[in-house]
Structure formats: C-alpha cells, structure tokens
Design a protein around this motif. Structure first.
Motif, short mmCIF file in Angstrom:
data_model
loop_
_atom_site.label_atom_id
_atom_site.label_comp_id
_atom_site.label_asym_id
_atom_site.label_seq_id
_atom_site.Cartn_x
_atom_site.Cartn_y
_atom_site.Cartn_z
N TYR A 196 -21.35 31.82 92.43
CA TYR A 196 -21.79 31.37 91.33
C TYR A 196 -23.20 31.33 91.78
N LEU A 197 -23.80 32.57 91.83
CA LEU A 197 -25.13 33.17 91.78
C LEU A 197 -25.90 33.38 90.80
N CYS A 198 -24.39 33.27 89.63
CA CYS A 198 -24.79 34.42 88.47
C CYS A 198 -23.34 33.86 86.96
N ARG A 199 -23.77 33.71 86.46
CA ARG A 199 -22.89 33.22 85.23
C ARG A 199 -22.91 34.12 84.00
N ARG A 200 -21.70 33.66 82.95
CA ARG A 200 -21.51 34.58 81.56
C ARG A 200 -21.23 33.27 80.80
N ASP A 201 -21.93 33.61 79.52
CA ASP A 201 -22.10 32.04 78.92
C ASP A 201 -21.12 32.86 77.59
N ARG A 202 -20.64 32.16 76.28
CA ARG A 202 -19.95 32.79 75.52
C ARG A 202 -19.80 34.44 74.36
N PHE A 203 -21.11 34.74 74.74
CA PHE A 203 -21.80 35.65 74.12
C PHE A 203 -21.92 36.81 74.95
N LYS A 204 -21.14 36.28 76.40
CA LYS A 204 -21.33 37.78 77.86
C LYS A 204 -22.88 37.62 78.18
N ARG A 205 -23.95 37.38 77.00
CA ARG A 205 -24.81 37.17 78.58
C ARG A 205 -24.80 36.71 79.87
N ILE A 206 -25.36 37.41 80.81
CA ILE A 206 -25.20 36.78 82.14
C ILE A 206 -27.01 36.85 82.44
N SER A 207 -26.69 35.44 83.27
CA SER A 207 -27.85 34.60 83.95
C SER A 207 -27.35 33.57 85.16
N LEU A 208 -28.76 33.39 85.73
CA LEU A 208 -28.58 32.51 87.21
C LEU A 208 -27.58 31.28 87.20
N GLY A 209 -26.74 31.51 87.88
CA GLY A 209 -25.99 30.51 88.21
C GLY A 209 -26.36 29.15 89.21
N THR A 210 -25.70 28.06 89.18
CA THR A 210 -25.79 27.26 89.85
C THR A 210 -25.74 26.88 91.41
N GLY A 211 -25.09 27.90 91.93
CA GLY A 211 -25.02 28.26 93.21
C GLY A 211 -26.56 28.49 93.72
N LEU A 212 -27.19 29.17 93.13
CA LEU A 212 -28.36 29.56 93.80
C LEU A 212 -29.15 28.15 94.29
N VAL A 213 -29.09 27.12 93.34
CA VAL A 213 -29.78 25.71 93.76
C VAL A 213 -28.94 25.34 95.67
N ARG A 214 -28.47 25.57 95.88
CA ARG A 214 -27.71 25.28 97.28
C ARG A 214 -28.31 25.83 97.89
N LEU A 215 -28.60 27.35 97.35
CA LEU A 215 -28.85 27.98 98.47
C LEU A 215 -30.40 27.45 98.50
N ALA A 216 -31.06 27.55 97.87
CA ALA A 216 -32.96 27.35 97.95
C ALA A 216 -33.40 26.42 98.48
N GLU A 217 -32.50 24.91 98.30
CA GLU A 217 -32.76 23.68 98.73
C GLU A 217 -33.27 23.99 99.97
N PRO A 218 -32.91 23.94 100.87
CA PRO A 218 -33.34 24.05 102.17
C PRO A 218 -34.35 24.73 102.65
N VAL A 219 -34.30 25.56 101.70
CA VAL A 219 -36.09 26.25 102.02
C VAL A 219 -37.22 25.45 102.14
N GLU A 220 -38.12 25.68 103.82
CA GLU A 220 -38.95 24.87 103.66
C GLU A 220 -39.10 23.69 102.92
N GLN A 221 -38.03 23.12 102.58
CA GLN A 221 -37.65 21.71 102.54
C GLN A 221 -38.49 20.65 102.89
N LEU B 174 -41.49 21.16 104.26
CA LEU B 174 -42.92 21.47 103.60
C LEU B 174 -42.93 21.10 102.09
N ARG B 175 -41.91 20.83 101.29
CA ARG B 175 -41.94 20.88 100.20
C ARG B 175 -41.89 18.94 100.03
N THR B 176 -41.21 18.96 100.88
CA THR B 176 -41.55 17.06 100.45
C THR B 176 -42.62 16.51 101.09
N LEU B 177 -43.09 17.05 102.23
CA LEU B 177 -44.31 16.51 102.48
C LEU B 177 -45.40 16.87 101.30
#
Length: 229
Positions: free
Chosen positions: A58-83, A85-88
């Motif tokens: 789920y790190l990338c996905r294809r739309d109906r035109f077969k164009r590839i973009s970033l996937g929602t799985g990246l959100v889960r991976l990125a969320e804990p990074v420097e959490q 620090l960012r929160t404060l």
C-alpha cells in the motif's frame, strides 16, 4: 530525477524501490510505468516488479488511467517519525506564524550535509504566503535553517560569514538561497541528546525588519526548547 548508484554493501532492489517513492513525491499527480522506468533508469519490466511490490504494501497505487501515485500506507509509516517533536512544535509554530503573518517552519538536520523540512505552518489570514513541501531536503550550508544549526556549533575554518553572524546575534538570515526572492529567518532549538539538531524559523517574501522578526523566532525557539526539556 537524478539517478544515483546504490552504496557498496546495500540492496540494489531496495535502492530502486525507494527511488520510485522519491520520484512519486515529486509528481503528486502520478506517473505512468514507462515514466517511472525512465525516471530511475531501469527497464520497464524491473519498474513493473518494483511497483507491484510497493502496491502490495500500500505504498503506491494506480488509478483508473493506470497512473501510479503514492499510497496511503505511507501515512502509517510516517506518523511515528519525530511525533513528539512535531506535536510539541505545532502550537509554537502556529503562534509564530500568527505573530509574523508569515509561514513558520521546523527543520531538522538529516546528515552532515543536509537538513529536512519536518513541518511548515502557513498563516491563516495573510493575503499571500510562502509554501514549501514538507520533507524536502536542502543543503545545510544554504538557507537560514541550516545556517542556524551550523551556528549552534563551534566556529570551523572556512565557514560562511553568515554562520559567524548568526552565532553572534542568535539567528540566521538568508535571501534567495532556497527559493528565489524568499527570505528565511531561523534560530536553533536547544534540544536533548535524543532529539535531532533542530531549527525553527520564518519564510517570507519581504523582511523589512529582520531584527524584530529574528527576536520573534528566537523567542519561539526558546519556548520549544523549554517544552522539549
């Protein structure tokens, strides 16, 4: 995207997979498989296997035109990074941007040569404001954020005069070094050993009184430092 060779002793396949993600960051509207293959310098068959693997996680996905973009799985991976620090930092950045009516940013040192934009908060009422991409990498020797981090260390032979000046007055100023016509004003955030070297600052089109803005930035840096302490 500039193609780079993987470092000795590292995984070539993983290197190419990460290149795909980095390429897609630069093209939020997506790319075709051929464009990805050309962008990272591999055969289309190799690009197809890389994309299929990233899709499975789920790190990338294809739309109906077969164009590839970033996937929602990246959100889960990125969320804990420097959490923490960012929160404060968020309320401090929001207060800073409201006071200056300019975009406020939080930048951390990525390595010996680069800094990364960890967070940017844009003013809510300003008619115009500067926008940057969160996560972008910039040279540590260019731009107020990196200069402020360098100024927090001891003097080194051959350092830029701007670093020396920042050390003397407590904040760094740069103009046109990260984006044409944009002035940056940053101060270092004193953090604990477990935190990356960090700076907080403003990005704006005009800075008629950089000293006044510099003192706003220093006060914000001190507040965030106290929260992290």
């Amino acid at each position: 995207m500039e193609s780079t060779l993987p470092a000795s002793g590292t995984s070539k396949t993983l290197h190419h997979g990460l290149q795909v993600l980095e390429l897609l960051v630069q093209h939020p509207r997506g790319l075709t498989l051929t464009e990805i293959a050309d962008g990272i310098g591999v055969h289309r068959t190799v690009a197809h296997r890389l994309v299929r693997t990233l899709e499975a996680h789920y790190l990338c996905r294809r739309d109906r035109f077969k164009r590839i973009s970033l996937g929602t799985g990246l959100v889960r991976l990125a969320e804990p990074v420097e959490q923490d620090l960012r929160t404060l930092a968020r309320p401090v950045l929001e207060e800073l941007t409201d006071s200056a009516q300019a975009s406020a940013h939080l930048v951390v040192r990525e390595n010996a040569e680069q800094v990364r934009m960890l967070m940017i908060v844009e003013p809510r009422r300003a008619a115009m404001h500067v926008a940057f991409r969160t996560g972008q990498l910039d040279p540590i020797t260019r731009g107020s954020a990196g200069l402020a981090i360098l100024a927090a260390g001891p003097p080194v032979p051959g350092e830029r005069a701007e670093v020396t000046r920042a050390r003397e007055r407590g904040f760094a100023v740069s103009t046109g070094e990260i984006a044409p016509g944009i002035t940056g004003i940053s101060a270092v955030v004193r953090t604990g050993r477990d935190q990356p070297e960090t700076s907080i600052g403003l990005s704006l089109f005009e800075a008629p009184d950089p000293d006044a803005l510099g003192h706003l930035v220093m006060a914000a840096a001190q507040r965030l430092s106290a929260l992290l302490g």
